[in-house]
Design a protein around this motif. Structure first.
Motif, PDB file in Angstrom:
ATOM      1  N   MET A 203       0.842  -1.178   0.000  1.00 32.27           N
ATOM      2  CA  MET A 203       0.000   0.000   0.000  1.00 32.27           C
ATOM      3  C   MET A 203       0.890   1.244   0.000  1.00 32.27           C
ATOM      4  N   SER A 204       0.532   2.227  -0.806  1.00 37.67           N
ATOM      5  CA  SER A 204       1.318   3.458  -0.882  1.00 37.67           C
ATOM      6  C   SER A 204       1.113   4.291   0.385  1.00 37.67           C
ATOM      7  N   ILE A 205       2.031   5.209   0.629  1.00 35.79           N
ATOM      8  CA  ILE A 205       1.916   6.101   1.774  1.00 35.79           C
ATOM      9  C   ILE A 205       0.676   6.987   1.599  1.00 35.79           C
ATOM     10  N   ARG A 206       0.414   7.411   0.374  1.00 37.37           N
ATOM     11  CA  ARG A 206      -0.786   8.206   0.093  1.00 37.37           C
ATOM     12  C   ARG A 206      -2.039   7.434   0.515  1.00 37.37           C
ATOM     13  N   ASP A 207      -2.114   6.164   0.176  1.00 41.40           N
ATOM     14  CA  ASP A 207      -3.265   5.342   0.555  1.00 41.40           C
ATOM     15  C   ASP A 207      -3.387   5.206   2.070  1.00 41.40           C
ATOM     16  N   VAL A 208      -2.269   5.055   2.746  1.00 40.10           N
ATOM     17  CA  VAL A 208      -2.278   4.970   4.214  1.00 40.10           C
ATOM     18  C   VAL A 208      -2.833   6.265   4.806  1.00 40.10           C
ATOM     19  N   ILE A 209      -2.373   7.405   4.279  1.00 43.89           N
ATOM     20  CA  ILE A 209      -2.848   8.705   4.756  1.00 43.89           C
ATOM     21  C   ILE A 209      -4.359   8.824   4.545  1.00 43.89           C
ATOM     22  N   ILE A 210      -4.824   8.475   3.353  1.00 46.70           N
ATOM     23  CA  ILE A 210      -6.257   8.540   3.053  1.00 46.70           C
ATOM     24  C   ILE A 210      -7.052   7.668   4.016  1.00 46.70           C
ATOM     25  N   ASN A 211      -6.622   6.436   4.202  1.00 48.62           N
ATOM     26  CA  ASN A 211      -7.341   5.512   5.080  1.00 48.62           C
ATOM     27  C   ASN A 211      -7.399   6.015   6.521  1.00 48.62           C
ATOM     28  N   LYS A 212      -6.276   6.514   7.032  1.00 48.20           N
ATOM     29  CA  LYS A 212      -6.244   7.001   8.411  1.00 48.20           C
ATOM     30  C   LYS A 212      -7.127   8.228   8.592  1.00 48.20           C
ATOM     31  N   LEU A 213      -7.092   9.150   7.625  1.00 44.80           N
ATOM     32  CA  LEU A 213      -7.917  10.352   7.736  1.00 44.80           C
ATOM     33  C   LEU A 213      -9.399  10.023   7.610  1.00 44.80           C
ATOM     34  N   ARG A 214      -9.748   9.099   6.736  1.00 45.40           N
ATOM     35  CA  ARG A 214     -11.155   8.690   6.612  1.00 45.40           C
ATOM     36  C   ARG A 214     -11.649   8.061   7.907  1.00 45.40           C
ATOM     37  N   GLU A 215     -10.832   7.210   8.483  1.00 45.09           N
ATOM     38  CA  GLU A 215     -11.228   6.528   9.724  1.00 45.09           C
ATOM     39  C   GLU A 215     -11.360   7.510  10.889  1.00 45.09           C
ATOM     40  N   ALA A 216     -10.440   8.443  10.977  1.00 44.77           N
ATOM     41  CA  ALA A 216     -10.413   9.359  12.123  1.00 44.77           C
ATOM     42  C   ALA A 216     -11.454  10.472  12.031  1.00 44.77           C
ATOM     43  N   PHE A 217     -11.740  10.955  10.809  1.00 43.62           N
ATOM     44  CA  PHE A 217     -12.540  12.173  10.678  1.00 43.62           C
ATOM     45  C   PHE A 217     -13.826  12.032   9.871  1.00 43.62           C
ATOM     46  N   THR A 218     -14.077  10.885   9.265  1.00 40.20           N
ATOM     47  CA  THR A 218     -15.264  10.672   8.434  1.00 40.20           C
ATOM     48  C   THR A 218     -15.546  11.925   7.586  1.00 40.20           C
ATOM     49  N   PRO A 219     -14.626  12.270   6.706  1.00 42.83           N
ATOM     50  CA  PRO A 219     -14.745  13.526   5.968  1.00 42.83           C
ATOM     51  C   PRO A 219     -15.855  13.523   4.913  1.00 42.83           C
ATOM     52  N   GLU A 220     -16.417  14.717   4.697  1.00 43.21           N
ATOM     53  CA  GLU A 220     -17.348  14.914   3.595  1.00 43.21           C
ATOM     54  C   GLU A 220     -16.580  15.019   2.291  1.00 43.21           C
ATOM     55  N   SER A 221     -15.356  15.518   2.380  1.00 44.39           N
ATOM     56  CA  SER A 221     -14.489  15.680   1.218  1.00 44.39           C
ATOM     57  C   SER A 221     -13.053  15.443   1.660  1.00 44.39           C
ATOM     58  N   LEU A 222     -12.290  14.758   0.814  1.00 41.07           N
ATOM     59  CA  LEU A 222     -10.886  14.490   1.125  1.00 41.07           C
ATOM     60  C   LEU A 222     -10.095  14.378  -0.163  1.00 41.07           C
ATOM     61  N   ASP A 223      -9.004  15.124  -0.234  1.00 41.79           N
ATOM     62  CA  ASP A 223      -8.089  15.033  -1.361  1.00 41.79           C
ATOM     63  C   ASP A 223      -6.676  15.011  -0.798  1.00 41.79           C
ATOM     64  N   VAL A 224      -5.905  14.016  -1.176  1.00 48.53           N
ATOM     65  CA  VAL A 224      -4.510  13.905  -0.745  1.00 48.53           C
ATOM     66  C   VAL A 224      -3.654  13.846  -1.998  1.00 48.53           C
ATOM     67  N   ALA A 225      -2.810  14.858  -2.167  1.00 47.82           N
ATOM     68  CA  ALA A 225      -1.964  14.944  -3.351  1.00 47.82           C
ATOM     69  C   ALA A 225      -0.507  14.738  -2.967  1.00 47.82           C
ATOM     70  N   ASP A 226       0.178  13.887  -3.731  1.00 49.59           N
ATOM     71  CA  ASP A 226       1.616  13.682  -3.567  1.00 49.59           C
ATOM     72  C   ASP A 226       2.317  14.764  -4.381  1.00 49.59           C
ATOM     73  N   GLU A 227       2.929  15.716  -3.701  1.00 48.72           N
ATOM     74  CA  GLU A 227       3.609  16.824  -4.359  1.00 48.72           C
ATOM     75  C   GLU A 227       5.129  16.662  -4.324  1.00 48.72           C
ATOM     76  N   SER A 228       5.575  15.444  -4.126  1.00 50.98           N
ATOM     77  CA  SER A 228       7.010  15.177  -3.995  1.00 50.98           C
ATOM     78  C   SER A 228       7.789  15.635  -5.222  1.00 50.98           C
TER      79      SER A 228
END
Length: 91
Positions: free
Chosen positions: A1-26
């Protein structure tokens, strides 16, 4: 699993967001501190969640940083955060 996917999963679980966008700007930070080949070091998060209602910008950032503490200690060098409650204008 990518780090981006881990971030998305953790934020969804913790905050139940109405909207979420995670961009890799590396790719924007090649040659800068913390950049590694293959990326996944610099991210931008835009999240809208009822969990942020009544919270200051600093409190919201602290909530997200606490949720992603393992990633921030290990693989993520930089995290830009835009965290809003529902109904707030994207800013």
């Amino acid at each position: 699993m990518s780090i981006r996917d881990v971030i998305i999963n953790k934020l969804r679980e913790a905050f139940t967001p109405e909207s979420l966008d995670v961009a890799d700007e590396s790719h924007l930070h090649e040659g800068h501190a913390g950049h590694r080949p293959g990326g996944e070091t610099h991210f931008r998060v835009y999240i809208v969640s009822p969990a942020f209602e009544g919270k200051s910008r600093i409190e919201r950032h602290r909530m997200i940083n606490a949720t992603l503490s393992a990633e921030l200690k290990d693989s993520v060098h930089a995290l830009a955060i835009e965290a809003e409650a529902p109904g707030e204008a994207r800013g």
